[in-house]
Scaffold this motif. Structure first.
Motif, PDB file in Angstrom:
ATOM      1  N   ASN A 102       0.681  -0.721  -0.379  1.00 35.74           N
ATOM      2  CA  ASN A 102       0.229  -0.018  -0.110  1.00 35.74           C
ATOM      3  C   ASN A 102       0.774   1.141   0.040  1.00 35.74           C
ATOM      4  O   ASN A 102       1.864   1.350   0.538  1.00 35.74           O
ATOM      5  N   ALA A 124      -4.073  -4.721  -4.481  1.00 33.32           N
ATOM      6  CA  ALA A 124      -5.513  -5.596  -4.434  1.00 33.32           C
ATOM      7  C   ALA A 124      -6.670  -4.935  -3.616  1.00 33.32           C
ATOM      8  O   ALA A 124      -5.855  -4.093  -2.303  1.00 33.32           O
ATOM      9  N   TYR A 125      -7.547  -4.832  -3.653  1.00 35.07           N
ATOM     10  CA  TYR A 125      -8.591  -4.448  -3.146  1.00 35.07           C
ATOM     11  C   TYR A 125      -9.141  -6.007  -2.193  1.00 35.07           C
ATOM     12  O   TYR A 125     -10.037  -7.064  -2.935  1.00 35.07           O
ATOM     13  N   ILE A 126      -8.572  -5.999  -1.736  1.00 37.33           N
ATOM     14  CA  ILE A 126      -9.101  -7.447  -0.567  1.00 37.33           C
ATOM     15  C   ILE A 126      -8.596  -7.581   1.083  1.00 37.33           C
ATOM     16  O   ILE A 126      -8.069  -6.505   1.083  1.00 37.33           O
ATOM     17  N   LYS A 185      -6.841   4.113  -4.779  1.00 33.34           N
ATOM     18  CA  LYS A 185      -6.818   3.847  -4.308  1.00 33.34           C
ATOM     19  C   LYS A 185      -6.140   3.924  -3.081  1.00 33.34           C
ATOM     20  O   LYS A 185      -6.463   3.960  -1.562  1.00 33.34           O
ATOM     21  N   MET A 188      -7.946   6.494  -0.922  1.00 28.46           N
ATOM     22  CA  MET A 188      -9.044   5.937  -0.500  1.00 28.46           C
ATOM     23  C   MET A 188      -9.239   5.697   1.115  1.00 28.46           C
ATOM     24  O   MET A 188      -9.433   4.914   1.886  1.00 28.46           O
ATOM     25  N   LEU A 189      -7.558   4.899   0.637  1.00 29.89           N
ATOM     26  CA  LEU A 189      -6.771   3.592   2.187  1.00 29.89           C
ATOM     27  C   LEU A 189      -6.769   5.157   2.946  1.00 29.89           C
ATOM     28  O   LEU A 189      -6.566   4.950   3.838  1.00 29.89           O
ATOM     29  N   ARG A 245     -17.531   4.340  -0.884  1.00 25.03           N
ATOM     30  CA  ARG A 245     -17.416   3.597   0.326  1.00 25.03           C
ATOM     31  C   ARG A 245     -16.794   4.089   1.707  1.00 25.03           C
ATOM     32  O   ARG A 245     -17.824   4.066   2.720  1.00 25.03           O
ATOM     33  N   TRP A 253     -16.466  -1.300   7.808  1.00 29.05           N
ATOM     34  CA  TRP A 253     -15.067  -1.567   7.367  1.00 29.05           C
ATOM     35  C   TRP A 253     -14.338  -0.444   7.852  1.00 29.05           C
ATOM     36  O   TRP A 253     -14.929   0.569   8.552  1.00 29.05           O
ATOM     37  N   ALA A 255     -10.086   0.712   7.913  1.00 23.30           N
ATOM     38  CA  ALA A 255      -8.479   0.198   7.074  1.00 23.30           C
ATOM     39  C   ALA A 255      -7.779  -0.776   8.454  1.00 23.30           C
ATOM     40  O   ALA A 255      -8.363  -0.656   9.474  1.00 23.30           O
ATOM     41  N   SER A 256      -6.898  -1.877   7.504  1.00 23.06           N
ATOM     42  CA  SER A 256      -6.329  -2.871   8.233  1.00 23.06           C
ATOM     43  C   SER A 256      -5.117  -1.881   8.920  1.00 23.06           C
ATOM     44  O   SER A 256      -4.976  -2.849  10.282  1.00 23.06           O
TER      45      SER A 256
END
Ligand SMILES: NC(=O)C1=CN([C@@H]2O[C@H](COP(=O)(O)OP(=O)(O)OC[C@H]3O[C@@H](n4cnc5c(N)ncnc54)[C@H](OP(=O)(O)O)[C@@H]3O)[C@@H](O)[C@H]2O)C=CC1
Ligand SMILES: CC(C)(CO)C(=O)C(=O)O
Length: 309
Positions: A102, A124-126, A185, A188-189, A245, A253, A255-256
Motif C-alpha cells: 500500500n 489489491a482490494y481484498i 486506492k 481511499m485507503l 465506500r 469497514w 482500514a487494516s
C-alpha cells in the motif's frame, strides 16, 4: 514466466496460491521461520472463493539466482529496504517488479533503483490475514486486482501477468492508466485510515456521529488535493467510488491499519499510508490538518511500541 513472490504472508501467500492454481511457475522467497513452517505444513488458504492446500516451492536469499521474469513484492512497507537487499541476487537486467504494497513510496524507491520501465503497478482490494497457525484467511468474498504497465516497454509482461491472474476467481483488470488506479486506492485507503484509526471505529460508526460525515469528506478532500498536486486528476466515477465506500452509513469497514492497532500490532504502516501523504502535501504547500493530526496520533502509537515501558 518464472515468478518469485517475496513473502508468503497474507497477500503473497494468497495470490501465490491463486497463481499456482492457474498453473504458474511460482517460488516464494521466505525467511527461515516461514520456510520451516511451509516445509512442514505446506501452504493453506481459506477463502469463500475456494481453498488452497499443498506444498509450495520456497527459496532463501542465499540460494537466489538471477533467473526470474517477475518479482512480486508483498512485504509490509517497513520491510521494504531489507527486502530490496534480499532480492538483489535475483535481479537480472530483464527482471520486472510488481509491488502490492500500500502507498506510493514503494514506487519512488523502485523507480529510483531500477527505472520506471521495470516496475509494474498493482493494487489489491481484498482483506486477507496471516493467521497465527500460518494459514491465510480471506475475509468476505471481495477480491479485486488491478495491474498495469507504467511504461510502454513493460506492456507485454503486464499482459502476461494479467493473463495468469485472470484465471483466478475475483475481479481482475489490466489498466492502461495504472498511476490513476494507484492514487485512487491510496486516496481511499489514506482517508479511511486517517478516520478509522483516529476515531477507533468503523466507517458506519463514524458517519453516525454529529461531525463524522463532514470530517470524512474533509479527509477525502485533503488526500485528493495531494493527488491533484502530484498531477493526478480523478474522473467523476473515481471520486464517486471512493465516496460510495467512505460515506456509506451501513459500512462496517475499517482500514487494516485500524485492525492492526486494535490487535496491538508492534508495527504499523503509518509512514507509508499517512506520513508520506503528508510529506507530499507539504511539498505542494497544502493545508491538511486532518492528515497532520492523524499522523501525530499514529506516530505516538508507533513510538510507544518501539520503546516499550
Ligand atoms: N492483507 C491485506 O488484506 C492487504 C494488504 N495490502 C498490503 O500488502 C502489503 C503486505 O501486507 P500483508 O500481506 O497483509 O502483510 P503480512 O505481514 O501478512 O505479510 C508480509 C510477509 O512478508 C514477509 N517478508 C518481509 N520481508 C521479507 C523478506 N525480506 N524476505 C522474505 N519475506 C519477507 C514476512 O515474513 P516474516 O514472517 O519472515 O516476517 C511476512 O510473512 C502491505 O503493504 C499491505 O498494506 C494490500 C491490500 C490488502
Ligand atoms: C484493500 C483494503 C482497503 C482492504 O481493507 C486495504 O488495503 C487496507 O485496508 O489496508
Amino acid at each position: 514466466m518464472r515468478i518469485l513472490i517475496v513473502g508468503a504472508g497474507a497477500i503473497g501467500g494468497y495470490y501465490g496460491a491463486r497463481l499456482l492454481q492457474a498453473g504458474a511457475d511460482v517460488t516464494f522467497l521466505v525467511r527461515p521461520r516461514r520456510a520451516a513452517h511451509l516445509a512442514a505444513n505446506g501452504l493453506h488458504v481459506y477463502s469463500e472463493l475456494g481453498n488452497f492446500s499443498g506444498p509450495v516451492a520456497t527459496i532463501s536469499t542465499e540460494e537466489l539466482e538471477p533467473n526470474y521474469d517477475l518479482i512480486v513484492l508483498s512485504c509490509k512497507s517497513y520491510d521494504l529496504e531489507a527486502t530490496l537487499q534480499d532480492i538483489a541476487p535475483a535481479m537480472s537486467d530483464s527482471t520486472t517488479l510488481l509491488p502490492f504494497l500500500n502507498g506510493l513510496a514503494v514506487y519512488d524507491r523502485l523507480d529510483q533503483m531500477f527505472g520506471r520501465a521495470r516496475v509494474l503497478g498493482g493494487v489489491a482490494y481484498i482483506a486477507v490475514m496471516l493467521e497465527p497457525d500460518g494459514s491465510i484467511r480471506h475475509f468476505g468474498a471481495a477480491d479485486v486486482v488491478i495491474t498495469g504497465a507504467r511504461s510502454d516497454s513493460s506492456t507485454r509482461i503486464a499482459q502476461e501477468f494479467h493473463a495468469l491472474i485472470r484465471q483466478s476467481p475475483g475481479t481482475r483488470s489490466l489498466s492502461a492508466n495504472v498511476d490513476e488506479v494507484l492514487w485512487n486506492k491510496w486516496v481511499m485507503l489514506a482517508s479511511g485510515a486517517v478516520m478509522t484509526c483516529l476515531m477507533r471505529g468503523t466507517v458506519g460508526e463514524i458517519l453516525a456521529t454529529d461531525d463524522g460525515p463532514k470530517l470524512m469528506a474533509q479527509t477525502m478532500a485533503e488526500c485528493r488535493a495531494v493527488a491533484n498536486g502530484e498531477g493526478i486528476q480523478f474522473s467523476t466515477d473515481d471520486v464517486q467510488r471512493v465516496e460510495a465506500r467512505l460515506l456509506d452509513r451501513q459500512s462496517t469497514w475499517a482500514a487494516s491499519m485500524m485492525r492492526d492497532i486494535s490487535q496491538d500490532a508492534p508495527r504499523i504502516e503509518a509512514q507509508a499510508i499517512v506520513g508520506d501523504m503528508l510529506v507530499r502535501a507539504e511539498r505542494h504547500g497544502l493545508h491538511t490538518p486532518l492528515l497532520r493530526v492523524a499522523y501525530c496520533h499514529l506516530q505516538v502509537y508507533q513510538r510507544r511500541h518501539d520503546t516499550p515501558g
